[in-house]
Enzyme design. Structure first.
Site, PDB file in Angstrom:
ATOM      1  N   GLY A  45      10.317  22.124 -32.931  1.00  0.00           N
ATOM      2  CA  GLY A  45      11.419  22.676 -31.865  1.00  0.00           C
ATOM      3  C   GLY A  45      11.295  24.038 -31.633  1.00  0.00           C
ATOM      4  CG  HIS A  48       6.776  28.712 -27.290  1.00  0.00           C
ATOM      5  ND1 HIS A  48       5.470  28.247 -27.220  1.00  0.00           N
ATOM      6  CD2 HIS A  48       6.794  28.703 -28.794  1.00  0.00           C
ATOM      7  CE1 HIS A  48       4.639  28.359 -28.548  1.00  0.00           C
ATOM      8  NE2 HIS A  48       5.655  28.615 -29.331  1.00  0.00           N
ATOM      9  N   GLY A  50       3.756  27.435 -25.018  1.00  0.00           N
ATOM     10  CA  GLY A  50       2.550  26.998 -25.976  1.00  0.00           C
ATOM     11  C   GLY A  50       2.860  25.555 -26.151  1.00  0.00           C
ATOM     12  CG  HIS A  51       5.754  23.949 -28.487  1.00  0.00           C
ATOM     13  ND1 HIS A  51       6.469  25.159 -28.613  1.00  0.00           N
ATOM     14  CD2 HIS A  51       5.404  23.581 -29.737  1.00  0.00           C
ATOM     15  CE1 HIS A  51       6.795  25.441 -29.856  1.00  0.00           C
ATOM     16  NE2 HIS A  51       5.964  24.640 -30.761  1.00  0.00           N
ATOM     17  CD  GLN A  78       5.708  22.309 -41.809  1.00  0.00           C
ATOM     18  OE1 GLN A  78       5.677  21.196 -41.750  1.00  0.00           O
ATOM     19  NE2 GLN A  78       5.540  23.419 -41.006  1.00  0.00           N
ATOM     20  CG  ASP A 168       0.113  27.052 -36.322  1.00  0.00           C
ATOM     21  OD1 ASP A 168       0.429  28.231 -36.826  1.00  0.00           O
ATOM     22  OD2 ASP A 168       1.128  26.441 -35.401  1.00  0.00           O
ATOM     23  CB  VAL A 194      -0.096  29.685 -24.346  1.00  0.00           C
ATOM     24  CG1 VAL A 194       0.456  30.417 -22.969  1.00  0.00           C
ATOM     25  CG2 VAL A 194      -0.606  28.152 -23.959  1.00  0.00           C
ATOM     26  CB  SER A 203       4.876  32.493 -32.226  1.00  0.00           C
ATOM     27  OG  SER A 203       5.412  32.206 -33.529  1.00  0.00           O
TER      28      SER A 203
END
Ligand code: PAF
Length: 298
Positions: A45, A48, A50-51, A78, A168, A194, A203
């Site tokens: 979630g 931004h 990048g997603h 995680q 990542d 991005v 991020s």
């Protein structure tokens, strides 16, 4: 006489359906038996640009009639005990809007009980030594938690393609390794990072940065670009060029700077040649940031 042109296919409007349970997700993602390609973009979630780039890449891959699922799940497995699980941003309404705009058909945002109905799994995956270096050294168990949820979400979504960000880089390499080692029937696709115009990698954690932190955080991408510019002079020159920028940077508490062989995620030796990843992790203010660039070392 001119032949009439075939009518152009109208662009399909993708309505992203929000689902919270596996049963509802399956009904929404496979509404019928039609054999179309499908793809998943897994996220935690706080989406931004990048997603959005990942979702657009997934849409391009499967075409207008294929199906794209976006998962939104902040995976407790995680996060370490002193990490930002509770503080992690949760912005579901905005996430659904962004996912839809970028071309998703279904958003799957399950609760922890839906993903782990029996509580913390007794049987889980291990990333092995690849998960113990770099990010894994600073975040013990992190990649085991990532792999366990990625495996579960691959089973639930059953995609032809799964898209992950190169930002990542270690996560991407470990997931690719899991898919190869354990014969998952999915193609894992990496999508380039991005960046803002000034170089800062996008991020979800950037929202924690104050204005001053953000300015100081630019040293990370500057260091990586300086390293990349030195790639023709070999690994030592890459490391030195990047380290010089970080040595001069105020407010950056370096965790690691490493030139890495991307296949098994080990430190590249001084005579290394070929594609490498130059990766950095540092704390700026109270926020831990990671970034990397790919480069051809000669
Ligand atoms: O990269 C992330 O956002 C997460 O690690 C992932 C892949 C969604 C697993 O929780």
């Amino acid at each position: 006489m001119a032949r009439p042109k075939p009518a152009a296919k109208a662009p399909k409007v993708h309505q992203a359906q929000l689902t919270h349970t596996v049963a509802d997700f399956e009904a929404a993602f496979w509404p019928d038996e039609s054999p179309v390609d499908n793809a998943v973009v897994m996220t935690m979630g706080a989406l931004h640009e990048g997603h959005a780039a990942l979702i657009r890449a997934a849409r391009r891959e499967v075409g207008r009639d294929g199906r794209v699922a976006v998962t939104v799940f902040v995976n407790p497995l995680q996060f370490g005990p002193s990490e930002d699980l509770d503080r992690y941003p949760r912005t579901l309404e905005a996430d659904v809007a962004l996912a839809q705009e970028a071309g998703a058909d279904v958003v799957f945002a399950p609760s922890a009980e839906e993903v782990y109905p029996n509580g913390t799994p007794v049987v889980s995956l291990s990333a092995g030594p690849m998960g113990e270096r770099f990010e894994g050294a600073s975040r013990p168990g992190h990649f085991d938690g990532v792999l366990t949820v990625v495996a579960k979400l691959l089973h639930i979504t059953d995609p032809d393609y799964a898209f992950f960000g190169e930002k990542d880089a270690q996560q991407l390499a470990i997931i690719q390794r899991m898919v190869a080692d354990l014969d998952f029937d999915v193609e894992v696709v990496g999508v380039p990072t991005v960046r803002e115009a000034d170089g800062l990698a996008l991020s979800s954690r950037n929202r924690y940065l104050s204005e001053g932190d953000r300015e100081q955080a630019l040293a990370l991408s500057r260091a990586l670009f300086a390293g990349r510019d030195a790639a023709a002079r070999g690994p030592k020159a890459v490391r030195e060029a990047a380290a010089r920028v970080l040595d001069d940077a105020a407010g950056v508490h370096l965790d690691y700077l490493a030139l890495i062989d991307p296949h098994d995620f080990v430190e590249a030796p001084d005579d290394f040649q070929g594609e490498a990843v130059l990766a950095v992790a540092a704390k700026v203010g109270s926020t831990r940031l990671i970034d990397n660039v790919r480069l051809q070392v000669r």
